[in-house]
Scaffold this active site. Structure first.
Site, mmCIF file in Angstrom:
data_model
loop_
_atom_site.group_PDB
_atom_site.id
_atom_site.type_symbol
_atom_site.label_atom_id
_atom_site.label_comp_id
_atom_site.label_asym_id
_atom_site.label_seq_id
_atom_site.Cartn_x
_atom_site.Cartn_y
_atom_site.Cartn_z
ATOM 1 N N ASP A 207 -60.039 47.609 51.685
ATOM 2 C CA ASP A 207 -59.634 47.230 50.331
ATOM 3 C C ASP A 207 -58.580 46.138 50.350
ATOM 4 O OD1 ASP A 207 -61.259 49.279 49.415
ATOM 5 O OD2 ASP A 207 -59.620 50.739 49.409
ATOM 6 N N TYR B 299 -58.054 55.338 61.215
ATOM 7 C CA TYR B 299 -57.097 54.666 60.341
ATOM 8 C C TYR B 299 -55.705 55.247 60.562
ATOM 9 C CZ TYR B 299 -60.650 52.420 57.354
ATOM 10 O OH TYR B 299 -61.658 51.642 56.871
#
Length: 277
Positions: free
Chosen positions: A49, A108
């Site tokens: 994003d 992540y």
């Protein structure tokens, strides 16, 4: 004040204005290879994003010819890319390799700066959370995410709507404290739109002891995004970084004869590992 080099805040997915990482890397490949964007077919492993960073983004592209060697391609790409994108590795891979669909798992990290005053040198790469956090209860709650679950409650609706299969498997979820920094390390088979940031948001509410650790079970079982919204709001993107994408060893095998010239008789699929801030 000098001009900041931190300019790439619009995510991976292709769009011309404002420019994204995929757009900028694609333009660099076009300049170096003299091939068009559609012919190259650049695909990333993760559609990070806007505002999210990556140390281990993986992308593949196709050329109708083999490179004699990859060093000049690697150097050429880094020579034309802006300073906050770098290609870390370029390798030839088999024709059935796909950066996104061949991935087995992704890792992540989300970094939180947990102190009363934010360290300005970490402002672009960590989320400032001033409320004192209970690390032990966060670690307990993080373990409740491990395993295969329906993550409908943690998916922020995208333009494409909810996925047909909202299940994913979390292999590891660690809470690591390093002084004022708290790093949440999440490894899973894949992640939905803003799923990681929503999971982190709930853990922060648990860490500040606003809700008990067991609320994780309730939110997961609800399969309803509105249930999560009653407890927390999504955390900002700058603390999130895609650290690595894992593939089967066989998927990363170099085809015979690569990277020597193929005399133009078959296309060459190339994989590149990217870092961007």
């Amino acid at each position: 004040m000098g001009k900041s080099l931190h300019t790439l805040t619009h995510g991976w997915q292709y769009q011309i204005k404002p420019a994204t990482v995929q757009c900028i890397v694609g333009d660099a490949l076009t300049k170096i290879t003299k091939l068009g964007r559609k012919e190259l077919g650049l695909v990333g492993a993760s559609r990070t994003d806007a505002g999210v960073h990556a140390w281990g983004q993986v992308a593949h592209f196709t050329t109708p010819f083999f490179f004699d060697q990859l060093e000049s391609l690697h150097a050429g790409l880094n020579g034309v890319l802006p300073p906050d994108i770098r290609v870390r590795e370029v390798a030839a891979v088999k024709t059935d390799f796909h950066a996104r669909y061949s991935a087995l798992k992704k890792t992540y990290h989300y970094k939180i700066y947990n102190d009363a005053i934010m360290d300005p040198f970490q402002n672009l790469y960590a989320y400032h959370f001033a409320h004192k956090l209970n690390i032990d209860v966060m670690r307990q709650a993080a373990k409740y995410f491990i395993g295969q679950h329906d993550f409908s409650a943690f998916i922020t609706m995208s333009r494409g709507g909810l996925p047909t299969d909202p299940r994913r498997e979390i292999f590891r979820f660690d809470v690591v404290k390093m002084g004022a920094n708290i790093q949440l390390e999440i490894e899973g088979s894949g992640f939905f739109y803003k799923q990681v940031r929503n999971m982190v948001a709930l853990l922060l509410e648990i860490g500040k002891e606003a809700v008990p650790a067991e609320v994780v079970f309730d939110v997961l079982a609800s399969c309803d995004r509105r249930t999560l919204a009653r407890h927390c709001i999504i955390v900002p993107p700058q603390g999130l970084c895609l650290m690595s994408v894992t593939y089967a060893t066989t998927d990363l095998e170099t085809p015979p004869g690569s990277p020597t010239a193929c005399y133009g008789r078959q296309p060459q699929i190339s994989k590149c590992t990217l870092v961007y801030y």
